[in-house]
Design a protein around this motif. Structure first.
Motif, PDB file in Angstrom:
ATOM      1  N   ASN A  82       0.799  -1.226   0.000  1.00 51.25           N
ATOM      2  CA  ASN A  82       0.000   0.000   0.000  1.00 51.25           C
ATOM      3  C   ASN A  82       0.833   1.278   0.000  1.00 51.25           C
ATOM      4  N   ASN A  88      -5.558  -2.236  -1.721  1.00 53.56           N
ATOM      5  CA  ASN A  88      -6.725  -3.094  -1.951  1.00 53.56           C
ATOM      6  C   ASN A  88      -6.748  -3.625  -3.373  1.00 53.56           C
ATOM      7  N   LYS A  91      -4.011  -6.294  -3.762  1.00 55.20           N
ATOM      8  CA  LYS A  91      -4.399  -7.554  -3.136  1.00 55.20           C
ATOM      9  C   LYS A  91      -5.217  -8.405  -4.105  1.00 55.20           C
TER      10      LYS A  91
END
Length: 257
Positions: A82, A88, A91
């Motif tokens: 990050n 996000n 991921k």
């Protein structure tokens, strides 16, 4: 004229190296990594990385080898990457890349802990890493761990910390685990593409007990997997995957503590 001869020689060597990789993929493998005297023995293997895309950029030859030979591979990614605020997305990109690499999604664990954030200035606690990795080892009855070496291919501090976290775990459990590290190479070998397979194989032959050379039997799959990391798939990473020796070969060295 001399430069032209050098360039032509490199092109011929590049092609010959690719032909060697293709020949290896179509013939019985002579590599006995994780086998007992050449006999197949299924292992539970944990690949420990620092960021989403590490698996595709650096470890795809190892992943291809393990999956194609029926080993039970788990991946532990210790951060969501990050640093640029895209954790996000990264991921989910990791899950997509693992699908390309044939790693079942239920065997991929991506952590997002405040103590383990991506970044060159972020120092990760080795004792904490050892505890986290130990939990994963216990949960999946892991026999073998694979991770970065002390330089971490690129010198990224998070890669290095992962290595030392694994070493800390081994120091606490010296008899119960086997661990291997991805050998970092100098810059000339690092960007020599498939040409590096010859030196890698030679070095592995000299120390067959501690080193194994794994050729990437499906280099196209590595490109496809890395392209699933769309937030990272910029021009210089496309060049990296094309010219990096880690796309074509991994040399693994046993970690002794």
């Amino acid at each position: 004229m001399d430069w032209l001869l050098v360039i032509l020689s490199l092109i011929v060597l590049w092609i010959a190296s690719l032909c060697k990789i293709i020949h290896t993929s179509s013939s019985p493998s002579r590599t006995f990594f994780l086998s007992n005297g050449g006999a197949f023995c299924k292992k539970n293997v944990l690949l420990v990385v620092a960021h989403p895309d590490d698996e595709s950029m650096f470890f795809s030859p190892t992943i291809s080898y393990l999956i194609s030979r029926g080993h039970n591979l788990h991946i532990l990614c210790l951060s969501i990457g990050n640093a640029d605020g895209m954790g996000n997305a990264r991921k989910h990109e990791l899950y997509k890349a693992c699908a390309v690499l044939k790693v079942p999604l239920q065997k991929v664990n991506v952590l997002d802990r405040p103590e383990l954030q991506d970044g060159f200035g972020q120092i990760w606690d080795h004792n904490l890493l050892a505890r986290i990795i130990k939990e994963e080892v216990s949960r999946h009855e892991i026999d073998v761990i694979i991770t970065f070496d002390g330089y971490g291919v690129s010198g990224h501090c998070n890669h290095c910390d992962v290595h030392y976290g694994v070493r800390r775990l081994l120091q606490e459990n010296p008899q119960s685990l086997q661990a291997w590290e991805l050998v970092s190479t100098n810059i000339f070998r690092k960007y020599s593409g498939p040409i590096d397979i010859w030196l890698s194989m030679l070095l592995a032959i000299k120390d067959t007990d501690r080193m194994h050379c794994l050729l990437n039997e499906q280099p196209k799959k590595s490109f496809h997997a890395m392209s699933e990391h769309s937030s990272q798939w910029v021009w210089f990473r496309k060049l990296f995957v094309s010219f990096s020796s880690y796309t074509y070969v991994n040399t693994l060295r046993k970690i002794n503590v």
